[in-house]
Motif scaffolding. Sequence first.
Motif, mmCIF file in Angstrom:
data_model
loop_
_atom_site.group_PDB
_atom_site.id
_atom_site.type_symbol
_atom_site.label_atom_id
_atom_site.label_comp_id
_atom_site.label_asym_id
_atom_site.label_seq_id
_atom_site.Cartn_x
_atom_site.Cartn_y
_atom_site.Cartn_z
ATOM 1 N N GLU A 248 27.568 38.730 38.588
ATOM 2 C CA GLU A 248 26.841 38.816 37.330
ATOM 3 C C GLU A 248 25.398 39.264 37.527
ATOM 4 O O GLU A 248 24.644 39.363 36.569
ATOM 5 C CB GLU A 248 26.865 37.457 36.630
ATOM 6 C CG GLU A 248 28.220 37.066 36.052
ATOM 7 C CD GLU A 248 28.616 37.950 34.889
ATOM 8 O OE1 GLU A 248 27.807 38.123 33.954
ATOM 9 O OE2 GLU A 248 29.757 38.482 34.916
ATOM 10 N N LYS B 52 35.834 29.970 32.368
ATOM 11 C CA LYS B 52 34.909 30.753 33.181
ATOM 12 C C LYS B 52 33.951 31.591 32.335
ATOM 13 O O LYS B 52 32.730 31.577 32.550
ATOM 14 C CB LYS B 52 35.713 31.653 34.129
ATOM 15 C CG LYS B 52 34.883 32.598 34.986
ATOM 16 C CD LYS B 52 35.802 33.401 35.889
ATOM 17 C CE LYS B 52 35.034 34.402 36.714
ATOM 18 N NZ LYS B 52 35.917 35.177 37.624
ATOM 19 N N ASP C 299 31.185 34.720 41.712
ATOM 20 C CA ASP C 299 31.139 35.151 40.310
ATOM 21 C C ASP C 299 29.696 35.316 39.841
ATOM 22 O O ASP C 299 29.376 36.251 39.088
ATOM 23 C CB ASP C 299 31.861 34.137 39.418
ATOM 24 C CG ASP C 299 33.338 34.046 39.721
ATOM 25 O OD1 ASP C 299 33.990 35.102 39.813
ATOM 26 O OD2 ASP C 299 33.849 32.918 39.870
ATOM 27 N N LEU D 226 34.728 28.660 38.429
ATOM 28 C CA LEU D 226 33.606 29.537 38.752
ATOM 29 C C LEU D 226 33.198 29.333 40.202
ATOM 30 O O LEU D 226 33.270 28.215 40.732
ATOM 31 C CB LEU D 226 32.434 29.186 37.826
ATOM 32 C CG LEU D 226 31.327 30.228 37.614
ATOM 33 C CD1 LEU D 226 31.882 31.485 36.967
ATOM 34 C CD2 LEU D 226 30.242 29.620 36.719
#
Length: 404
Positions: free
Chosen positions: A369, A397, A365, A361
């Motif tokens: 989100e 992940k 990332d 991660l």
Amino acid sequence: MVHPEFDRSWLRLSSVQRVFDVLEQAGQEARVVGGAVRNSLLGEPVDDIDIATTATPQMVMAQAAEHSVKAVGTGVEHGTVTLVIEGRPFEVTTLREDVETFGRKATVRFGRDWSHDAQRRDFTLNALYLDRHGQLHDPLGGLDDCLARRVTFIGNAETRIREDYLRILRFYRFHAHYGAGAPDAEGRSACAKLKDGLEQLSAERISKEILKLLSGAGAVACLTMMEEDGILQALFGRRLRVAELECASRLLEGTSFPCDPELGLIVLAIDKPGEAGRLAERLRLSNAFEKRARLAVEASDVLRQAENANAFAHGVKLSLYRYGRQASADGLILAKISGDTSIFAGMLKLVKETQVPVMPLSGRDLLAEGLAAGPEVGRRLKILEAEWIKSDFLTEKAKLLNIK
């Protein structure tokens, strides 16, 4: 003189013979001197090939130009010119004799007397010469010392040391590499007596010599002598971990992970992260060395905490993730030099073969989100990293992103 049989094949190399072609003009002479001759006699590898000559530095430069050979005046005032032939450097130094000596700032004059040149060198086993035809020349009778692996000062040991106090360290270093049996008693006594002169040496010269010593097969034995003679205390201002270095050397016997000189110095002199910087500053060591030493100590702290096989396997992954493979291997040695050594090879194999974990991660990332850019990204990433490490680096992940 009876000349022993030894490998002179390197003397026939075209680059070596070309050096003689350049130097031996108009009645001048040239001979290989020092390490190449000594190592050949002892069956050791020949690396640097140094040449002594009756030609003055100005003659050497002129003759090199005449033969279209690159010449660099690396120390013309001291009689030294470096010739570069077929990409290989050859240090060429005019025969010298001391007029007055002030340590390394000795006043010298150039000459043609090979015996006088030999008398200003440090040890008898280094005062041996070889001409282009392979004929050995031994003006001071150093051949017997060389073949017997005796490191003996030329003339009076104290006089030789006062000319350059680095010779104290060279005495122990040469014994670590080439010596057999007990060291020369007069030489060792003189080194101990004159150890305060080490204060006159630059940190760079000291560190270079110590690292060379640590690459010798007899390094531990010589360091033990240096400790007994007060040399290490004079250099470092404290006791060093010679016993731990001996344990580390035993640990690594039979493995494919050598105790290289830098690692040896780390084991010998560093046990806490802060000591890495202090040692690097004291000996003017590189930033790369300081970083290696600091990471090794930090990795060792992680690996020392393992109480069983499962915990150790996790510790290896954690160390690899945080510090990398080199530091983890170094750290394992620091962690285990005083513990059970029976399973060390298996531990080292685990360090060398375990895949380095990669955090699945990234901050990008989290932004994808919908997390707003800013400090919260870093804070959230640290929380998820801790969860990933806690899962033995197994959480994927998608699962990490679902953690609230």
